[in-house]
Scaffold this motif. Structure first.
Motif: not given
Length: 167
Positions: A97-100, A107-118
């Motif tokens: 996870i800390f390679s984001w 060379d990755n985008p940062e701060d991956i976040t996941f959102y529920r359907d709502d």
């Protein structure tokens, strides 16, 4: 709502921790199970990963909670529709996870976040600060994630870390 935090170091800063290998795979699989959308902060438009995932890119839904208040308004955020094909791309991109991040040899985008359907936040990260957070509802089983004892339950609340009501 239960909130769990994972930090990349102990309070002394001497020990280093990560969510990697099988723990990383389980985390992503559960995020994809409960979430319809993910976001990434783009700090390098030339990242090779962006080409691989552009077909999954979507417009930000109006119900998505904006959780990047700790950045200035010029931050570029891209949103993606979750699906099994995207999960495979992410699992083949890195095993922790800390390679984001766009730095520290990555060379990755940062701060991956996941959102529920709502539109509420299920999982978020601020990688350069070494912190990941889960916002878990009663009907969401995260036992395979938090079996790692480095996940710390912080509080029970009806609000996310940015003050938005998400339960």
């Amino acid at each position: 709502m239960l909130i769990y935090n994972f930090y990349d170091t102990d309070s002394s800063g001497m020990a280093e921790y990560n969510i990697c290998n099988e723990d990383y795979k389980v985390l992503l699989e559960i995020c994809f199970k409960y979430c319809k959308t993910m976001s990434l902060i783009i700090t390098n438009n030339n990242s090779k990963l962006l080409k691989k995932i552009e077909k999954f890119q979507i417009e930000k839904s109006e119900n998505i909670i904006y959780k990047f208040n700790h950045y200035d308004n010029n931050v570029l955020i891209k949103y993606y529709q979750t699906c099994s094909e995207l999960l495979e791309v992410l699992l083949n991109t890195t095993d922790n996870i800390f390679s984001w991040i766009n730095g520290w040899g990555y060379d990755n985008p940062e701060d991956i976040t996941f959102y529920r359907d709502d539109g509420s936040v299920f999982f978020t990260s601020i990688i350069h600060n070494g912190k990941c957070s889960l916002f878990v509802r009663k009907n969401e089983d995260v036992s395979l994630i938090i079996k790692n004892k480095l996940w710390i339950q912080s509080q029970q609340s009806g609000q996310s870390g940015d003050g938005s009501v998400i339960d």
